[in-house]
Design a protein around this motif. Structure first.
Motif, short mmCIF file in Angstrom:
data_model
loop_
_atom_site.label_atom_id
_atom_site.label_comp_id
_atom_site.label_asym_id
_atom_site.label_seq_id
_atom_site.Cartn_x
_atom_site.Cartn_y
_atom_site.Cartn_z
N TYR A 36 0.81 -1.21 0.00
CA TYR A 36 0.00 0.00 0.00
C TYR A 36 0.85 1.26 0.00
CZ TYR A 36 -3.61 -3.36 1.12
OH TYR A 36 -4.45 -4.43 1.09
N LYS A 37 2.02 1.19 -0.62
CA LYS A 37 2.90 2.35 -0.69
C LYS A 37 2.25 3.42 -1.59
CE LYS A 37 7.27 1.64 -1.10
NZ LYS A 37 8.61 1.32 -1.61
N GLY A 38 2.23 4.64 -1.13
CA GLY A 38 1.70 5.74 -1.92
C GLY A 38 0.22 5.98 -1.77
N THR A 39 -0.46 5.23 -0.92
CA THR A 39 -1.90 5.42 -0.78
C THR A 39 -2.25 6.70 -0.03
OG1 THR A 39 -1.92 4.02 1.18
CG2 THR A 39 -2.46 2.98 -0.92
N ILE A 40 -1.28 7.29 0.63
CA ILE A 40 -1.53 8.55 1.32
C ILE A 40 -1.97 9.62 0.33
CG2 ILE A 40 0.86 9.35 1.26
CD1 ILE A 40 -1.54 9.84 4.18
N ILE A 44 -5.25 12.01 0.47
CA ILE A 44 -5.18 13.48 0.37
C ILE A 44 -6.07 13.98 -0.76
CG2 ILE A 44 -3.63 15.38 -0.23
CD1 ILE A 44 -1.44 13.88 1.33
N ALA A 45 -6.06 13.28 -1.90
CA ALA A 45 -6.91 13.68 -3.02
C ALA A 45 -8.39 13.57 -2.65
CB ALA A 45 -6.61 12.83 -4.24
N PHE A 46 -8.76 12.52 -1.97
CA PHE A 46 -10.15 12.32 -1.57
C PHE A 46 -10.61 13.42 -0.61
CE2 PHE A 46 -13.31 10.40 1.28
CZ PHE A 46 -14.30 10.11 0.35
N ILE A 47 -9.80 13.71 0.39
CA ILE A 47 -10.15 14.75 1.36
C ILE A 47 -10.21 16.11 0.67
CG2 ILE A 47 -9.32 15.99 3.40
CD1 ILE A 47 -8.31 13.27 4.42
N SER A 48 -9.30 16.38 -0.25
CA SER A 48 -9.31 17.64 -0.99
C SER A 48 -10.57 17.76 -1.84
CB SER A 48 -8.09 17.74 -1.88
OG SER A 48 -6.92 17.73 -1.12
N PHE A 49 -10.98 16.68 -2.47
CA PHE A 49 -12.19 16.69 -3.29
C PHE A 49 -13.43 16.98 -2.44
CE2 PHE A 49 -15.75 14.37 -5.30
CZ PHE A 49 -15.85 15.12 -6.46
N ILE A 50 -13.53 16.34 -1.29
CA ILE A 50 -14.67 16.57 -0.40
C ILE A 50 -14.65 18.02 0.10
CG2 ILE A 50 -15.73 15.90 1.80
CD1 ILE A 50 -16.07 13.85 -0.47
N ALA A 51 -13.48 18.55 0.43
CA ALA A 51 -13.37 19.94 0.88
C ALA A 51 -13.77 20.89 -0.24
CB ALA A 51 -11.95 20.23 1.35
N PHE A 52 -13.38 20.58 -1.48
CA PHE A 52 -13.74 21.40 -2.62
C PHE A 52 -15.26 21.43 -2.82
CE2 PHE A 52 -14.53 21.69 -7.25
CZ PHE A 52 -14.06 22.98 -7.46
N ILE A 53 -15.90 20.28 -2.71
CA ILE A 53 -17.36 20.22 -2.85
C ILE A 53 -18.03 21.02 -1.74
CG2 ILE A 53 -19.35 18.67 -2.70
CD1 ILE A 53 -17.70 16.60 -4.19
#
Length: 61
Positions: A36-40, A44-53
Motif C-alpha cells: 500500500y505504498k503511496g496510498t496517502i 489526500i486527493a479524496f479529502i481535498s475533493f470533499i473539501a472542494f465540494i
C-alpha cells in the motif's frame, strides 16, 4: 436507558475490539508498507475533493 450490565459490555467490547485491531495492524505492518505504498496521496486527493465540494456548497448557497 441502558442498564449497568449493558454499559459494562459496551465498554469491554470497545476496549477488546481496539486491542485486537491494533494487534492485527501491528502484525501486518510489513505487508501494508509493501503493498500500500503511496496510498496517502489517494487519501489526500479524496479529502481535498470533499473539501472542494463543501467549499462550492457554501459559496453558492
Amino acid at each position: 436507558m441502558f442498564s449497568k450490565g449493558q454499559w459494562v459490555f459496551a465498554i469491554l467490547f470497545a476496549v477488546v475490539f481496539f486491542v485486537v485491531i491494533a494487534y492485527t495492524y501491528r502484525r501486518d505492518l510489513k505487508l501494508h508498507k509493501k503493498y500500500y505504498k503511496g496510498t496517502i496521496w489517494v487519501l489526500i486527493a479524496f479529502i481535498s475533493f470533499i473539501a472542494f465540494i463543501a467549499m462550492l456548497k457554501f459559496i453558492f448557497m
